[in-house]
Design an enzyme around this catalytic site. Structure first.
Site, PDB file in Angstrom:
ATOM      1  N   SER A   1      -3.689  -0.903 -14.692  1.00  0.00           N
ATOM      2  CA  SER A   1      -3.001  -2.144 -14.790  1.00  0.00           C
ATOM      3  C   SER A   1      -2.477  -2.760 -16.194  1.00  0.00           C
ATOM      4  O   SER A   1      -1.810  -1.786 -16.691  1.00  0.00           O
ATOM      5  CB  SER A   1      -3.763  -3.376 -13.818  1.00  0.00           C
ATOM      6  OG  SER A   1      -2.885  -4.159 -13.329  1.00  0.00           O
TER       7      SER A   1
ATOM      8  N   ASP B   1       1.948  -0.357  -4.019  1.00  0.00           N
ATOM      9  CA  ASP B   1       1.269  -1.406  -5.043  1.00  0.00           C
ATOM     10  C   ASP B   1       2.494  -2.363  -5.054  1.00  0.00           C
ATOM     11  O   ASP B   1       3.425  -2.478  -5.448  1.00  0.00           O
ATOM     12  CB  ASP B   1       1.221  -0.839  -6.310  1.00  0.00           C
ATOM     13  CG  ASP B   1       0.249  -1.567  -7.354  1.00  0.00           C
ATOM     14  OD1 ASP B   1       0.449  -2.816  -7.065  1.00  0.00           O
ATOM     15  OD2 ASP B   1      -0.231  -0.937  -8.377  1.00  0.00           O
TER      16      ASP B   1
ATOM     17  N   HIS C   1      -2.560  -1.184  -5.004  1.00  0.00           N
ATOM     18  CA  HIS C   1      -3.003  -1.311  -6.411  1.00  0.00           C
ATOM     19  C   HIS C   1      -4.279  -0.749  -6.798  1.00  0.00           C
ATOM     20  O   HIS C   1      -4.457  -0.272  -7.856  1.00  0.00           O
ATOM     21  CB  HIS C   1      -2.933  -2.818  -6.963  1.00  0.00           C
ATOM     22  CG  HIS C   1      -3.085  -3.034  -8.513  1.00  0.00           C
ATOM     23  ND1 HIS C   1      -1.920  -2.793  -9.110  1.00  0.00           N
ATOM     24  CD2 HIS C   1      -3.873  -3.541  -9.251  1.00  0.00           C
ATOM     25  CE1 HIS C   1      -2.348  -3.052 -10.521  1.00  0.00           C
ATOM     26  NE2 HIS C   1      -3.516  -3.556 -10.463  1.00  0.00           N
TER      27      HIS C   1
END
Length: 700
Positions: A552, A637, A672
């Site tokens: 991320s 995501d 995600h």
């Protein structure tokens, strides 16, 4: 599991010869289509902008081709992947149960069964010999879904209703369901796009928050069982703010917090009067962050007003405004108050000092404070499930890179602790074979950067050891220093696993976060480079043996340092990397964009645009040699759009001047955090480890 025989040298030779005679498959080539972006008179060409068209069949075909290429490239590691999978699976107690927690006369717990991907949530009466009641079997609910995630699990005060929410898309889009625990039937009412959920004291009223199309939790609703229409209780129209909801442990109040990255505002609502109007504790003031808990006639408030690392104050329930705040725990320059938990007779703070977290207990009758002792120098501690109000027992979870997750009950009066359970690691795990270490690296500007390491006790610091270096450095968050059984597959092959606690994280308080965000963001990347250089100089590893990881915002970190110092690393692994900061932050319609102006800056302002432009990984790809790279991403995501990693990979391939592989594995069903099934997660980890190992010459 017995250790593998040391046959990796000949195997590496075999694979090298094989690769010399059988060329790797050619990667897919994304077509280039001119697209100019011109903010502030600066024209940038984004030839892969068209990959943002999620419904375009050509986009799907390209992403499927990327994953097929990654699998084909990794086919020579199929045996290694299977060995790694079996190693990791062999360490897990597949049939297991969590430590039960007590609530309203029941003991609640979850358990797993061998061969089943998801947890089974249960309870039983606290009396001895009571039978088990299965509340939710997620394996049953997940049938027919490629992805399944449970978020909320809330039992009403009378124990007869269960409110739970699930996502089956990977987009963090949760649907609320209510189950009658007497009949076992699901009630007809459902609510979509739900975030937080809490029961009122009457056990028939629910408060819940909902998200809009930008994934911003902005509305608070009241639902009464059996009623078709719900009542809007509160809405926050400021696009920077999300609305969060929970109930105090005293069960007397709903706490309703509107929060942006650097400002918050709290409302309180009596849990026995859910149809009343919420009251504001302190009106929002830019830069003021605070949270609220309750006990008796007082609210206990964690605030950064005049206190960058936060302090605690109290306020009367009937007049909670700042003019009535009374100091309870003063600000300390070296200690950050991270979290507050209030019980009937005790108050516990989770604090961070010197990069490590501590629990401090205050006896509310005597005012005496003490810190709960921790046995190691590198560790992680957090609150576990503490549902009971009138108790002396604090439950917490402790672990370290070499100590498996351990759940304790701690008597806050006598200071005695009882180990309730330690995570089982099968295969003869011996903690004494490994060592943890904490050191500091001096950055270019003289700042001391903490680094945590774990390695096998026979490590030779001569530069020959491979290393897996992790980083994050954003949002004031910290990377876990817990136990990861999968990492044993690295450690047992002689790898050093290191974590760089760079600026932008929260390890050393709020100033540490501020030192790596907005117009200080470059510190995050230069800190990481300084750590890598120092670990090489001190003989922990070498450039040729160094792998780096980020997920991320940590993927942003990795992408930036690959542009700045590609010569410093041999291989990089990223999960859901946030690599197109500039284009993303220029689009306020995307989830998270507006709330994150306070982290990255708002590029509609020329000065913020110029600063972000200098480090944005996608924007700064250039013709140079890059390390080998594996990118793991997901089509659904909602935090990092799939097209960021996909376009980054395409641009890297088009510009780089080397033959090192750049692979993209795109999960077309996940979100995600990747796969939801625990077995699929292990397969995914085996795939990523196999890539890293083969690039470092550890093919055993």
């Amino acid at each position: 599991m017995p250790r593998m025989l040391s046959i990796w040298v000949p195997l590496a030779l075999v694979l090298t010869l094989a690769c010399a005679t059988v060329p790797p498959p050619a990667p897919p080539v994304a077509r280039q289509q001119p697209h100019a972006i011109t903010p502030h008179g600066d024209t940038r060409q984004d030839e892969y902008f068209w990959l943002r068209e999620k419904d375009n069949p050509e986009v799907h075909a390209h992403l499927e081709a990327e994953s097929a290429h990654a699998r084909a490239f990794m086919q020579t590691t199929a045996d290694l992947q299977e060995r790694l999978y079996q190693e990791m699976l062999g360490r897990i107690q597949q049939t297991d149960a969590s430590v039960p927690y007590s609530k309203d006369g029941y003991l609640y717990y979850s358990r797993s069964e061998q061969g089943k991907s998801y947890a089974i949530h249960c309870r039983r009466h606290a009396s001895p010999g009571s039978p088990e009641e299965v509340l939710l079997d997620l394996n049953v609910l997940a049938k027919g879904h490629r992805y399944f995630k449970l978020k909320e699990f809330q039992v009403s005060d009378d124990g007869q209703q269960l409110a739970f929410s699930v996502d089956t898309s990977g987009e963090r889009d949760y649907t609320l369901h209510i189950k009658d625990l007497r009949s076992g039937a699901l009630l007809p009412e459902r609510r979509e796009h739900v975030d937080d959920v809490t029961w009122a004291a009457d056990s028939r009223t629910l408060l819940y928050t909902t998200e809009n199309a930008a994934k911003r939790s902005h509305q608070l609703w009241r639902h009464v069982l059996g009623e078709e229409r719900d009542t809007l209780v509160h809405e926050d129209t400021d696009e920077r703010f999300n609305v969060y909801l929970w109930r105090s442990r005293s069960r007397e109040y709903f706490i309703i917090q509107s929060r942006s990255r650097d400002t918050s505002e709290v409302r309180v609502l009596p849990a026995h009067a859910p149809d009343a109007s919420p009251r504001v504790v302190a009106p929002r003031e830019q830069g003021h962050k605070y949270s609220v808990d309750h006990r008796g006639g007082l609210f206990y408030i964690r605030t950064n007003a005049g206190a960058p690392n936060f302090r605690l104050v109290t306020a009367p329930v009937n007049a909670p405004g700042p003019e009535n705040w009374k100091e309870f725990l003063p600000h300390r320059d070296t200690v950050m108050v991270v979290q507050l938990e209030v019980f009937s007779n005790h108050l516990v703070t989770r604090e961070r000092e010197g990069g490590l977290e501590h629990l401090t207990v205050t006896d509310l009758a005597s005012g005496e404070r003490h810190r709960v002792a921790m046995p190691e120098q590198v560790y992680e501690v957090e609150f576990a499930q503490n549902e009971e109000w009138n108790t002396r027992s604090l439950r917490f979870r402790y672990e370290s890179p070499i100590t498996p997750a351990s759940t304790f009950d701690y008597d806050m009066a006598t200071r005695e602790r009882v180990l309730l359970k330690q995570e089982t690691v099968l295969g003869g795990y011996e903690p004494s074979r490994y060592t943890t270490e904490r050191l500091h690296v001096t950055a270019a500007d003289g700042t001391r950067i903490p680094v945590s390491l774990v390695y096998r006790e026979d490590l030779k610091k001569d530069g020959s050891a491979p290393m897996y270096l992790k980083g994050y450095g954003a949002y004031g968050a910290t990377l876990s220093l817990g136990f990861f059984a999968n990492d044993l597959s690295m450690l047992d092959r002689g790898m050093v696993v290191a974590t760089a606690h760079v600026r932008g994280g929260g390890e050393l308080g709020e100033a540490w976060h501020d030192g790596g965000r907005l117009h200080q963001k470059m510190n995050t990347f230069t800190d990481f480079i300084s750590v890598a250089e120092a670990l090489i100089a001190q003989g922990y590893t070498s450039k040729e043996r160094l792998a780096i990881w980020g997920g991320s915002a940590g993927g942003l970190l990795v992408g930036a340092v690959l542009n700045l110092r590609p010569d410093l690393f041999r291989v990089a692994l990223v999960h859901a990397p946030f690599v197109d900061v500039l284009t993303t932050m220029l689009d306020p319609s995307l989830p998270l964009t507006v709330p994150e102006y306070e982290e990255w800056g708002n590029p509609t302002r020329p000065e913020d645009y110029a600063y972000i432009r200098q480090y944005c990984p996608y924007t700064n790809v250039k013709a140079q040699t890059y390390p080998a790279l594996l990118v793991m991403a997901a089509m659904n995501d909602s935090q990092v759009m799939y097209w960021g990693p996909a376009r980054w990979v395409a641009r890297l391939r088009a510009h780089k001047t080397d033959s090192h592989p750049v692979l993209l594995q795109m999960d077309m069903a996940a979100g995600h955090t990747g796969a939801s099934s625990r077995y699929d997660q292990l397969r995914e980890t085996a795939f990523t480890f196999a890539f890293v190992f083969t690039q470092l010459g550890l093919e055993r």
